[in-house]
Design a protein around this motif. Sequence first.
Motif, PDB file in Angstrom:
ATOM      1  N   VAL A 242       7.226  -7.239 -13.081  1.00 36.48           N
ATOM      2  CA  VAL A 242       6.275  -5.759 -12.904  1.00 36.48           C
ATOM      3  C   VAL A 242       4.884  -6.870 -12.024  1.00 36.48           C
ATOM      4  O   VAL A 242       4.471  -5.534 -11.335  1.00 36.48           O
ATOM      5  CB  VAL A 242       5.771  -4.700 -13.743  1.00 36.48           C
ATOM      6  N   LYS A 243       4.267  -6.632 -12.749  1.00 39.28           N
ATOM      7  CA  LYS A 243       2.843  -7.144 -12.480  1.00 39.28           C
ATOM      8  C   LYS A 243       3.001  -8.332 -10.657  1.00 39.28           C
ATOM      9  O   LYS A 243       1.901  -8.041 -10.131  1.00 39.28           O
ATOM     10  CB  LYS A 243       2.220  -8.080 -13.578  1.00 39.28           C
ATOM     11  N   VAL A 244       3.721  -9.361 -11.329  1.00 36.84           N
ATOM     12  CA  VAL A 244       3.879  -9.346  -9.945  1.00 36.84           C
ATOM     13  C   VAL A 244       4.409  -8.475  -8.630  1.00 36.84           C
ATOM     14  O   VAL A 244       3.760  -8.768  -7.133  1.00 36.84           O
ATOM     15  CB  VAL A 244       4.557 -10.993  -9.527  1.00 36.84           C
ATOM     16  N   GLY A 245       5.392  -8.114  -8.996  1.00 39.00           N
ATOM     17  CA  GLY A 245       5.621  -7.282  -7.709  1.00 39.00           C
ATOM     18  C   GLY A 245       4.454  -6.235  -7.126  1.00 39.00           C
ATOM     19  O   GLY A 245       4.783  -6.404  -6.253  1.00 39.00           O
ATOM     20  N   GLU A 246       3.929  -5.977  -8.576  1.00 42.98           N
ATOM     21  CA  GLU A 246       2.434  -5.454  -8.015  1.00 42.98           C
ATOM     22  C   GLU A 246       1.142  -5.523  -7.000  1.00 42.98           C
ATOM     23  O   GLU A 246       0.737  -5.520  -5.651  1.00 42.98           O
ATOM     24  CB  GLU A 246       1.958  -4.499  -9.009  1.00 42.98           C
ATOM     25  N   VAL A 247       0.954  -6.655  -7.389  1.00 43.16           N
ATOM     26  CA  VAL A 247       0.671  -7.763  -6.225  1.00 43.16           C
ATOM     27  C   VAL A 247       0.875  -8.329  -5.087  1.00 43.16           C
ATOM     28  O   VAL A 247       0.855  -7.772  -3.771  1.00 43.16           O
ATOM     29  CB  VAL A 247       0.422  -9.287  -7.048  1.00 43.16           C
ATOM     30  N   VAL A 248       2.475  -8.190  -5.106  1.00 43.08           N
ATOM     31  CA  VAL A 248       3.441  -8.309  -3.434  1.00 43.08           C
ATOM     32  C   VAL A 248       3.286  -6.956  -2.794  1.00 43.08           C
ATOM     33  O   VAL A 248       2.821  -7.226  -1.520  1.00 43.08           O
ATOM     34  CB  VAL A 248       4.462  -8.733  -3.414  1.00 43.08           C
ATOM     35  N   ASP A 249       3.742  -5.748  -3.602  1.00 42.68           N
ATOM     36  CA  ASP A 249       3.330  -4.647  -2.501  1.00 42.68           C
ATOM     37  C   ASP A 249       2.144  -4.172  -2.183  1.00 42.68           C
ATOM     38  O   ASP A 249       1.860  -3.959  -1.152  1.00 42.68           O
ATOM     39  CB  ASP A 249       3.187  -3.601  -4.265  1.00 42.68           C
ATOM     40  N   LYS A 250       1.008  -4.380  -3.133  1.00 35.74           N
ATOM     41  CA  LYS A 250      -0.540  -4.832  -2.684  1.00 35.74           C
ATOM     42  C   LYS A 250      -0.998  -5.292  -1.313  1.00 35.74           C
ATOM     43  O   LYS A 250      -1.572  -4.935  -0.202  1.00 35.74           O
ATOM     44  CB  LYS A 250      -0.947  -5.010  -4.152  1.00 35.74           C
ATOM     45  N   LEU A 251      -0.303  -6.987  -1.159  1.00 42.43           N
ATOM     46  CA  LEU A 251      -0.432  -7.581  -0.476  1.00 42.43           C
ATOM     47  C   LEU A 251       0.104  -6.429   0.868  1.00 42.43           C
ATOM     48  O   LEU A 251      -0.243  -7.135   2.113  1.00 42.43           O
ATOM     49  CB  LEU A 251      -0.368  -8.431  -0.999  1.00 42.43           C
ATOM     50  N   PHE A 252       1.043  -6.859   0.676  1.00 40.88           N
ATOM     51  CA  PHE A 252       2.040  -5.715   2.280  1.00 40.88           C
ATOM     52  C   PHE A 252       1.451  -4.719   2.511  1.00 40.88           C
ATOM     53  O   PHE A 252       1.499  -4.619   3.704  1.00 40.88           O
ATOM     54  CB  PHE A 252       3.248  -6.215   1.910  1.00 40.88           C
ATOM     55  N   ASP A 253       1.056  -3.776   1.475  1.00 42.46           N
ATOM     56  CA  ASP A 253       0.342  -2.873   2.008  1.00 42.46           C
ATOM     57  C   ASP A 253      -1.158  -2.966   2.839  1.00 42.46           C
ATOM     58  O   ASP A 253      -1.223  -2.175   3.625  1.00 42.46           O
ATOM     59  CB  ASP A 253       0.595  -2.183   0.913  1.00 42.46           C
ATOM     60  N   LEU A 254      -1.795  -4.007   2.230  1.00 38.88           N
ATOM     61  CA  LEU A 254      -2.615  -4.336   2.833  1.00 38.88           C
ATOM     62  C   LEU A 254      -2.884  -5.067   4.181  1.00 38.88           C
ATOM     63  O   LEU A 254      -3.383  -4.738   5.166  1.00 38.88           O
ATOM     64  CB  LEU A 254      -3.822  -4.923   2.000  1.00 38.88           C
ATOM     65  N   ASP A 255      -1.699  -5.860   4.200  1.00 38.45           N
ATOM     66  CA  ASP A 255      -1.618  -6.586   5.458  1.00 38.45           C
ATOM     67  C   ASP A 255      -0.648  -7.361   6.162  1.00 38.45           C
ATOM     68  O   ASP A 255       0.682  -7.852   5.777  1.00 38.45           O
ATOM     69  CB  ASP A 255      -2.186  -8.229   5.256  1.00 38.45           C
TER      70      ASP A 255
END
Length: 501
Positions: A242-255
Amino acid sequence: SWTIPEPDGRGRCGEQRRVSRALWHILSPPPGLPAPLVGASMDRNPSPPPPSCNQEDGEDLAGGDCIGSTVYSKHWLFGVLSGLIQIVTPESAKSGSDDDEQQMELAEETENEICRVWDMSMDEDVALFLQEFKAPDIFMGVLAKSRCPRLREICVGILGNMACFREICVSISSCEDHGQVLLQCLCDSDPPTLLETSRLLLTCLSQAEVASVWVERIREHPSIYASVCFIMSSSTNVDLLVKVGEVVDKLFDLDEKLMLEWIRNGTARLPDQPQEDSEEQPVFSIVPSILEAARQIRSENLEGLDVYMHILQLLTTADDGIQAIVQCPDTGKDTWNLLFDLVCHEFCQVGDPPIILQEQKTVLASVFSVMSAIMNLPLIDSLIRVLQNMEHCQKKPENSTESDPEEPTNCGSTQDEFHMKILKDISCEFLSNIFQELTKETVAQGLKEGQLSKEKCSCAFQSLLPLYSPVVEDFIKVLREVDKALAEDLEESFPSVKAQT
């Protein structure tokens, strides 16, 4: 008085230790940091230092030994940090090899003391004091030198707590050496350390002042992509996924640029792998990795599943992302099968109370959006059920002063209403796309199998009209060839459609 039990460590073996710590969960986000950084409610409050450190010498405390407005002792904390430095000094390590250190377990007393610092670091006064004392440099030194998994986990966890405060987050992020050490931790093999590292990265990515710094660092390290895909593809630790998914989701949303790079990067292997063994190592692609993580957590964590469905939805905002899903037959089939199974057999089922849609609204919106982007198949029954339940949830009581407390009648918060509107818009668009694909044969089959009926068509028309009037009119024309009586009944119920046919 403190009635909370002492820290019990992270467990003695395997999977247990991965979930035994809740020390890093915080009760509320500090100013400037969003709510998604907050974990589940803590099981306990921070543990204070031992009584000998903060109760027997009342005069010392009164004389300035307290940290800020807390009861924590500066002297005791100095002692713990000094002991931490000694653990990784050359003198303490020269008696054993690197392999011996890698297998090293912390002494119970030492572990408990450092865990107390982990607890204490949730307090802003303590975090700022640690920052003033240059404690992040000490923790970074431990991460660079120690191979003790438990010690590394605790140090990253303390840094993660400290980074929840804006000033400290900016300080840690601005140091290039610190950034390199922390990113290297994302390639660690220890799940608890990976969990704390992911939490720390998510905290930094959620701070607007430094988010771009971390995005650029991650872009410059291709090994991060391989490590993230490896975790999503192979881990069974739900919290970590879940936490790694949140990191990936945030990365894709940012850039978006980074997202496109990861989409196109389908040949990444695990970092630091000997050349001769490269042929035996897995090759990672982003979509299969996401799907595997989603399968692993689907029945255990709805919020986590929501995160991975949103990642897929972000992929479909770019042509390259859609192609990454559908260009490989196996990947396209796996994606569709997973989403189809969720919609038809798990979410918003017959017999579920309509209000359950409140819990599923965001994940359903993402699922429908992805399905609509990659292909259109007859999912009318599931879509109409969603729309029916949505209408029920949004009804307000009329001619009644009482309502059933077990059956809420409106969406509640403005955010809920916003999410429900998004779900309705996506559902209607998806439904209109399906209607456009229906032929005489598929309509006949839908009527026979119960996917189409007067009630379901009426519900669909109510949602589609007037925005999708041409689609409804074309469907009526096809329906007239299959079941003229039903078509005429629907025209009577919807005169605006009849007037145009």
